[in-house]
Design a protein around this motif. Structure first.
Motif, PDB file in Angstrom:
ATOM      1  N   UNK A 104       0.832  -1.208   0.000  1.00 15.06           N
ATOM      2  CA  UNK A 104       0.000   0.000   0.000  1.00 15.06           C
ATOM      3  C   UNK A 104       0.866   1.256   0.000  1.00 15.06           C
ATOM      4  N   UNK A 105       1.870   1.264   0.847  1.00 21.27           N
ATOM      5  CA  UNK A 105       2.753   2.429   0.913  1.00 21.27           C
ATOM      6  C   UNK A 105       3.503   2.626  -0.398  1.00 21.27           C
ATOM      7  N   UNK A 106       3.896   1.521  -1.031  1.00 16.51           N
ATOM      8  CA  UNK A 106       4.596   1.604  -2.323  1.00 16.51           C
ATOM      9  C   UNK A 106       3.674   2.120  -3.414  1.00 16.51           C
ATOM     10  N   UNK A 148      -5.783   3.976  -8.056  1.00 16.17           N
ATOM     11  CA  UNK A 148      -6.122   4.491  -6.719  1.00 16.17           C
ATOM     12  C   UNK A 148      -7.515   3.990  -6.319  1.00 16.17           C
ATOM     13  N   UNK A 149      -8.456   4.007  -7.254  1.00 16.21           N
ATOM     14  CA  UNK A 149      -9.799   3.478  -6.973  1.00 16.21           C
ATOM     15  C   UNK A 149      -9.746   1.992  -6.647  1.00 16.21           C
ATOM     16  N   UNK A 178       2.145   6.509  -7.029  1.00 14.71           N
ATOM     17  CA  UNK A 178       1.162   7.497  -7.480  1.00 14.71           C
ATOM     18  C   UNK A 178       1.774   8.899  -7.485  1.00 14.71           C
ATOM     19  N   UNK A 179       2.539   9.211  -6.462  1.00 17.88           N
ATOM     20  CA  UNK A 179       3.186  10.527  -6.388  1.00 17.88           C
ATOM     21  C   UNK A 179       4.200  10.677  -7.520  1.00 17.88           C
ATOM     22  N   UNK A 180       4.991   9.625  -7.746  1.00 22.14           N
ATOM     23  CA  UNK A 180       5.989   9.681  -8.822  1.00 22.14           C
ATOM     24  C   UNK A 180       5.341   9.856 -10.195  1.00 22.14           C
ATOM     25  N   UNK A 181       4.202   9.212 -10.386  1.00 26.01           N
ATOM     26  CA  UNK A 181       3.530   9.257 -11.683  1.00 26.01           C
ATOM     27  C   UNK A 181       2.709  10.521 -11.876  1.00 26.01           C
ATOM     28  N   UNK A 182       2.388  11.161 -10.798  1.00 23.94           N
ATOM     29  CA  UNK A 182       1.586  12.373 -10.875  1.00 23.94           C
ATOM     30  C   UNK A 182       0.110  12.062 -10.762  1.00 23.94           C
ATOM     31  N   UNK A 183      -0.557  12.810  -9.946  1.00 23.85           N
ATOM     32  CA  UNK A 183      -1.969  12.554  -9.677  1.00 23.85           C
ATOM     33  C   UNK A 183      -2.884  12.873 -10.856  1.00 23.85           C
ATOM     34  N   UNK A 184      -2.365  13.474 -11.896  1.00 22.66           N
ATOM     35  CA  UNK A 184      -3.214  13.858 -13.017  1.00 22.66           C
ATOM     36  C   UNK A 184      -3.395  12.731 -14.037  1.00 22.66           C
ATOM     37  N   UNK A 185      -2.575  11.721 -13.970  1.00 18.42           N
ATOM     38  CA  UNK A 185      -2.665  10.634 -14.938  1.00 18.42           C
ATOM     39  C   UNK A 185      -3.893   9.776 -14.674  1.00 18.42           C
ATOM     40  N   UNK A 186      -4.589   9.419 -15.731  1.00 17.39           N
ATOM     41  CA  UNK A 186      -5.789   8.584 -15.610  1.00 17.39           C
ATOM     42  C   UNK A 186      -5.453   7.230 -14.992  1.00 17.39           C
TER      43      UNK A 186
END
Length: 67
Positions: free
Chosen positions: A38-40, A59-60, A45-53
């Protein structure tokens, strides 16, 4: 082992494979390594950027596994 493979996939640009591995690891044993999968996922997600679909989709899926 799944976590290490996921890290290698992420570094090699195989993002979807990496996220799938981490979700699978989380599903198998959510508490392993103090919730390492989960932490990974959150760090990926942070590395990929929250804007990516893709990030939104995974995340869902992660949230669905948690609840």
């Amino acid at each position: 082992a799944q976590h290490q493979l996921a890290a290698r996939d992420l570094l090699a640009g195989r993002t979807q494979e990496a996220l799938e591995r981490l979700l699978e690891a989380m599903q198998r044993d959510r508490g392993f390594g103090d919730e390492l999968a989960r932490r990974s996922l959150l760090k990926a997600f942070v590395l990929l950027g929250d804007e990516e679909e893709m990030v939104h989709r995974y995340r869902r899926r992660m949230m669905a596994l948690m609840h």
